[in-house]
Design a protein around this motif. Structure first.
Motif, PDB file in Angstrom:
ATOM      1  N   MET A 128      -5.430 -33.664  94.857  1.00  0.00           N
ATOM      2  CA  MET A 128      -6.545 -32.932  95.454  1.00  0.00           C
ATOM      3  C   MET A 128      -6.837 -31.706  94.596  1.00  0.00           C
ATOM      4  SD  MET A 128      -6.938 -31.384  99.286  1.00  0.00           S
ATOM      5  CE  MET A 128      -5.581 -30.223  99.084  1.00  0.00           C
ATOM      6  N   ALA A 129      -8.108 -31.521  94.277  1.00  0.00           N
ATOM      7  CA  ALA A 129      -8.488 -30.399  93.426  1.00  0.00           C
ATOM      8  C   ALA A 129      -8.257 -29.076  94.134  1.00  0.00           C
ATOM      9  CB  ALA A 129      -9.961 -30.529  93.018  1.00  0.00           C
ATOM     10  N   THR A 130      -7.714 -28.111  93.412  1.00  0.00           N
ATOM     11  CA  THR A 130      -7.470 -26.799  94.000  1.00  0.00           C
ATOM     12  C   THR A 130      -8.694 -25.902  93.904  1.00  0.00           C
ATOM     13  OG1 THR A 130      -6.586 -25.970  91.900  1.00  0.00           O
ATOM     14  CG2 THR A 130      -5.019 -26.931  93.448  1.00  0.00           C
ATOM     15  N   ASN A 131      -9.576 -26.181  92.970  1.00  0.00           N
ATOM     16  CA  ASN A 131     -10.789 -25.383  92.869  1.00  0.00           C
ATOM     17  C   ASN A 131     -11.837 -26.155  92.084  1.00  0.00           C
ATOM     18  OD1 ASN A 131      -9.355 -24.999  90.388  1.00  0.00           O
ATOM     19  ND2 ASN A 131     -10.745 -23.332  89.925  1.00  0.00           N
ATOM     20  N   THR A 132     -13.078 -25.706  92.154  1.00  0.00           N
ATOM     21  CA  THR A 132     -14.177 -26.368  91.452  1.00  0.00           C
ATOM     22  C   THR A 132     -14.863 -25.369  90.537  1.00  0.00           C
ATOM     23  OG1 THR A 132     -14.556 -27.879  93.307  1.00  0.00           O
ATOM     24  CG2 THR A 132     -16.340 -27.635  91.712  1.00  0.00           C
ATOM     25  N   ILE A 133     -15.116 -25.797  89.316  1.00  0.00           N
ATOM     26  CA  ILE A 133     -15.840 -24.988  88.340  1.00  0.00           C
ATOM     27  C   ILE A 133     -17.073 -25.773  87.907  1.00  0.00           C
ATOM     28  CG2 ILE A 133     -15.772 -23.962  86.033  1.00  0.00           C
ATOM     29  CD1 ILE A 133     -12.784 -23.547  86.392  1.00  0.00           C
ATOM     30  N   SER A 134     -18.220 -25.145  87.967  1.00  0.00           N
ATOM     31  CA  SER A 134     -19.454 -25.785  87.517  1.00  0.00           C
ATOM     32  C   SER A 134     -19.835 -25.221  86.153  1.00  0.00           C
ATOM     33  CB  SER A 134     -20.585 -25.542  88.517  1.00  0.00           C
ATOM     34  OG  SER A 134     -20.349 -26.243  89.720  1.00  0.00           O
ATOM     35  N   ILE A 135     -20.148 -26.125  85.226  1.00  0.00           N
ATOM     36  CA  ILE A 135     -20.559 -25.719  83.893  1.00  0.00           C
ATOM     37  C   ILE A 135     -21.773 -26.550  83.493  1.00  0.00           C
ATOM     38  CG2 ILE A 135     -18.211 -25.087  83.206  1.00  0.00           C
ATOM     39  CD1 ILE A 135     -18.117 -27.693  81.592  1.00  0.00           C
ATOM     40  N   SER A 136     -22.462 -26.101  82.453  1.00  0.00           N
ATOM     41  CA  SER A 136     -23.582 -26.892  81.946  1.00  0.00           C
ATOM     42  C   SER A 136     -23.086 -27.803  80.836  1.00  0.00           C
ATOM     43  CB  SER A 136     -24.685 -25.973  81.421  1.00  0.00           C
ATOM     44  OG  SER A 136     -24.294 -25.406  80.189  1.00  0.00           O
ATOM     45  N   ASP A 137     -23.890 -28.803  80.511  1.00  0.00           N
ATOM     46  CA  ASP A 137     -23.466 -29.763  79.500  1.00  0.00           C
ATOM     47  C   ASP A 137     -23.653 -29.255  78.073  1.00  0.00           C
ATOM     48  OD1 ASP A 137     -26.179 -29.876  79.403  1.00  0.00           O
ATOM     49  OD2 ASP A 137     -26.369 -32.007  79.867  1.00  0.00           O
ATOM     50  N   ILE A 138     -23.989 -27.983  77.909  1.00  0.00           N
ATOM     51  CA  ILE A 138     -23.965 -27.400  76.560  1.00  0.00           C
ATOM     52  C   ILE A 138     -22.781 -26.436  76.411  1.00  0.00           C
ATOM     53  CG2 ILE A 138     -26.454 -27.634  76.269  1.00  0.00           C
ATOM     54  CD1 ILE A 138     -26.680 -24.608  76.621  1.00  0.00           C
ATOM     55  N   SER A 139     -21.912 -26.403  77.422  1.00  0.00           N
ATOM     56  CA  SER A 139     -20.765 -25.500  77.389  1.00  0.00           C
ATOM     57  C   SER A 139     -19.640 -26.046  76.519  1.00  0.00           C
ATOM     58  CB  SER A 139     -20.243 -25.246  78.807  1.00  0.00           C
ATOM     59  OG  SER A 139     -21.173 -24.533  79.574  1.00  0.00           O
ATOM     60  N   PHE A 140     -18.837 -25.137  76.008  1.00  0.00           N
ATOM     61  CA  PHE A 140     -17.653 -25.441  75.214  1.00  0.00           C
ATOM     62  C   PHE A 140     -16.436 -25.098  76.056  1.00  0.00           C
ATOM     63  CE2 PHE A 140     -14.565 -23.583  72.045  1.00  0.00           C
ATOM     64  CZ  PHE A 140     -14.089 -24.806  71.606  1.00  0.00           C
ATOM     65  N   VAL A 141     -15.530 -26.069  76.250  1.00  0.00           N
ATOM     66  CA  VAL A 141     -14.427 -25.907  77.198  1.00  0.00           C
ATOM     67  C   VAL A 141     -13.082 -26.076  76.487  1.00  0.00           C
ATOM     68  CG1 VAL A 141     -13.419 -26.699  79.366  1.00  0.00           C
ATOM     69  CG2 VAL A 141     -15.901 -26.820  79.029  1.00  0.00           C
ATOM     70  N   GLN A 142     -12.186 -25.112  76.720  1.00  0.00           N
ATOM     71  CA  GLN A 142     -10.835 -25.161  76.154  1.00  0.00           C
ATOM     72  C   GLN A 142      -9.801 -24.921  77.252  1.00  0.00           C
ATOM     73  OE1 GLN A 142     -11.458 -22.010  73.113  1.00  0.00           O
ATOM     74  NE2 GLN A 142     -10.413 -23.427  71.727  1.00  0.00           N
ATOM     75  N   VAL A 143      -8.616 -25.483  77.047  1.00  0.00           N
ATOM     76  CA  VAL A 143      -7.471 -25.209  77.914  1.00  0.00           C
ATOM     77  C   VAL A 143      -6.334 -24.712  77.031  1.00  0.00           C
ATOM     78  CG1 VAL A 143      -5.774 -26.142  79.526  1.00  0.00           C
ATOM     79  CG2 VAL A 143      -8.146 -26.944  79.611  1.00  0.00           C
ATOM     80  N   SER A 144      -5.679 -23.648  77.463  1.00  0.00           N
ATOM     81  CA  SER A 144      -4.568 -23.062  76.705  1.00  0.00           C
ATOM     82  C   SER A 144      -3.303 -23.102  77.553  1.00  0.00           C
ATOM     83  CB  SER A 144      -4.904 -21.616  76.330  1.00  0.00           C
ATOM     84  OG  SER A 144      -3.802 -20.990  75.698  1.00  0.00           O
ATOM     85  N   LEU A 145      -2.200 -23.528  76.951  1.00  0.00           N
ATOM     86  CA  LEU A 145      -0.898 -23.482  77.607  1.00  0.00           C
ATOM     87  C   LEU A 145      -0.210 -22.196  77.157  1.00  0.00           C
ATOM     88  CD1 LEU A 145       1.348 -24.587  79.338  1.00  0.00           C
ATOM     89  CD2 LEU A 145       2.037 -26.077  77.446  1.00  0.00           C
ATOM     90  N   VAL A 146      -0.240 -21.180  77.994  1.00  0.00           N
ATOM     91  CA  VAL A 146       0.237 -19.855  77.631  1.00  0.00           C
ATOM     92  C   VAL A 146       1.759 -19.796  77.624  1.00  0.00           C
ATOM     93  CG1 VAL A 146       0.172 -17.405  78.232  1.00  0.00           C
ATOM     94  CG2 VAL A 146      -1.856 -18.837  78.591  1.00  0.00           C
ATOM     95  N   GLU A 147       2.379 -20.405  78.643  1.00  0.00           N
ATOM     96  CA  GLU A 147       3.834 -20.330  78.796  1.00  0.00           C
ATOM     97  C   GLU A 147       4.307 -21.584  79.522  1.00  0.00           C
ATOM     98  OE1 GLU A 147       7.113 -17.091  80.540  1.00  0.00           O
ATOM     99  OE2 GLU A 147       5.014 -17.051  81.210  1.00  0.00           O
ATOM    100  N   VAL A 148       5.464 -22.110  79.116  1.00  0.00           N
ATOM    101  CA  VAL A 148       5.954 -23.333  79.763  1.00  0.00           C
ATOM    102  C   VAL A 148       7.465 -23.449  79.598  1.00  0.00           C
ATOM    103  CG1 VAL A 148       5.721 -24.812  77.712  1.00  0.00           C
ATOM    104  CG2 VAL A 148       5.546 -25.822  79.999  1.00  0.00           C
ATOM    105  N   ARG A 149       8.078 -24.087  80.570  1.00  0.00           N
ATOM    106  CA  ARG A 149       9.467 -24.524  80.520  1.00  0.00           C
ATOM    107  C   ARG A 149       9.586 -25.761  81.409  1.00  0.00           C
ATOM    108  NH1 ARG A 149      12.529 -20.437  82.982  1.00  0.00           N
ATOM    109  NH2 ARG A 149      12.197 -19.120  81.154  1.00  0.00           N
ATOM    110  N   ASP A 150       9.795 -26.965  80.922  1.00  0.00           N
ATOM    111  CA  ASP A 150      10.239 -27.289  79.565  1.00  0.00           C
ATOM    112  C   ASP A 150       9.042 -27.649  78.646  1.00  0.00           C
ATOM    113  OD1 ASP A 150      13.111 -27.082  79.979  1.00  0.00           O
ATOM    114  OD2 ASP A 150      12.880 -28.803  81.282  1.00  0.00           O
ATOM    115  N   THR A 151       8.216 -28.615  79.063  1.00  0.00           N
ATOM    116  CA  THR A 151       7.054 -29.007  78.270  1.00  0.00           C
ATOM    117  C   THR A 151       5.846 -29.138  79.183  1.00  0.00           C
ATOM    118  OG1 THR A 151       7.527 -31.379  78.494  1.00  0.00           O
ATOM    119  CG2 THR A 151       8.475 -30.243  76.586  1.00  0.00           C
ATOM    120  N   GLY A 152       4.677 -29.224  78.581  1.00  0.00           N
ATOM    121  CA  GLY A 152       3.470 -29.324  79.390  1.00  0.00           C
ATOM    122  C   GLY A 152       2.467 -30.296  78.816  1.00  0.00           C
TER     123      GLY A 152
END
Length: 212
Positions: A1-25
């Motif tokens: 189940m999604a925890t939140n919804t983000i609306s973007i346009s189809d000209i947007s540039f989207v990145q995800v960053s893994l800032v910190e992790v233990r053990d792997t992500g």
């Protein structure tokens, strides 16, 4: 189940960053899987489609087999912190932590519902990336070379296609979003330069009315 919804346009540039992790992500984007190391970012723009997309942020714990010292040290803590960026600006930060003993399990940090809506302006960043990635022989390029490139196609919505030929005669192409940020880079070898030239001419013809 999604925890939140983000609306973007189809000209947007989207990145995800893994800032910190233990053990792997890792992250799942719809039906695609991407492993990430701590401190690494990934461009997920080409994996998004119009409408609803589900991005799941996941931490994986090592099993006892992978880390036998756990038997001596006892409980371990898992943790993960991800950041979600749209057009270079942070749109969400997600983190969780907990204890585990056995390991070898996955823990969902967050499930994000991303709604990609149509922007009336053309072309979109995703359209351009998808079309250029289909060019025969194209390979992802280092975006740091973008500063050496020059505008080839400038669109009314601010999106641009830049090109550059290096000292070895290798042709490069870059895409910027409407903020001027380089969001994609690619290059073709000597035997494939004609395919890139054809693709650029095709884009010029397709979006002629949207060119400055």
């Amino acid at each position: 189940m999604a925890t939140n919804t983000i609306s973007i346009s189809d000209i947007s540039f989207v990145q995800v960053s893994l800032v910190e992790v233990r053990d792997t992500g890792h992250i799942n984007v719809n039906d695609r899987h991407f492993a990430l190391k701590a401190g690494a970012s990934i461009d997920i723009t080409p994996s998004l489609c119009k409408g609803i997309n589900i991005i799941t942020l996941v931490v994986n714990t090592n099993s006892i087999k992978d880390d036998p010292l756990r038997l001596v040290n006892g409980k371990y803590e898992w943790l993960g912190r991800f950041e979600f960026y749209v057009d270079g600006a942070i749109a969400g930060s997600y983190s969780k932590r907990g204890l585990y003993i056995i390991g070898g399990k996955e823990y969902i940090i967050a499930s994000i519902e991303v709604n990609v809506v149509r922007d009336a302006s053309k072309p979109t960043v995703m359209q351009l990336i998808n079309q250029l990635q289909r060019v025969q022989g194209i390979t992802d390029a280092n975006k740091t070379d973008f500063s050496k490139s020059h505008p080839h196609l400038v669109f009314k919505n601010g999106v641009t296609i830049n090109t550059w030929k290096n000292h070895a005669g290798v042709d490069h192409v870059f895409i910027t979003d409407r903020s001027g940020k380089c969001v994609y880079g690619g290059y073709v070898g000597w035997i494939h330069w004609k395919y890139l030239e054809i693709a650029l001419q095709t884009l010029h013809n397709e979006f002629r009315e949207h060119i400055v």
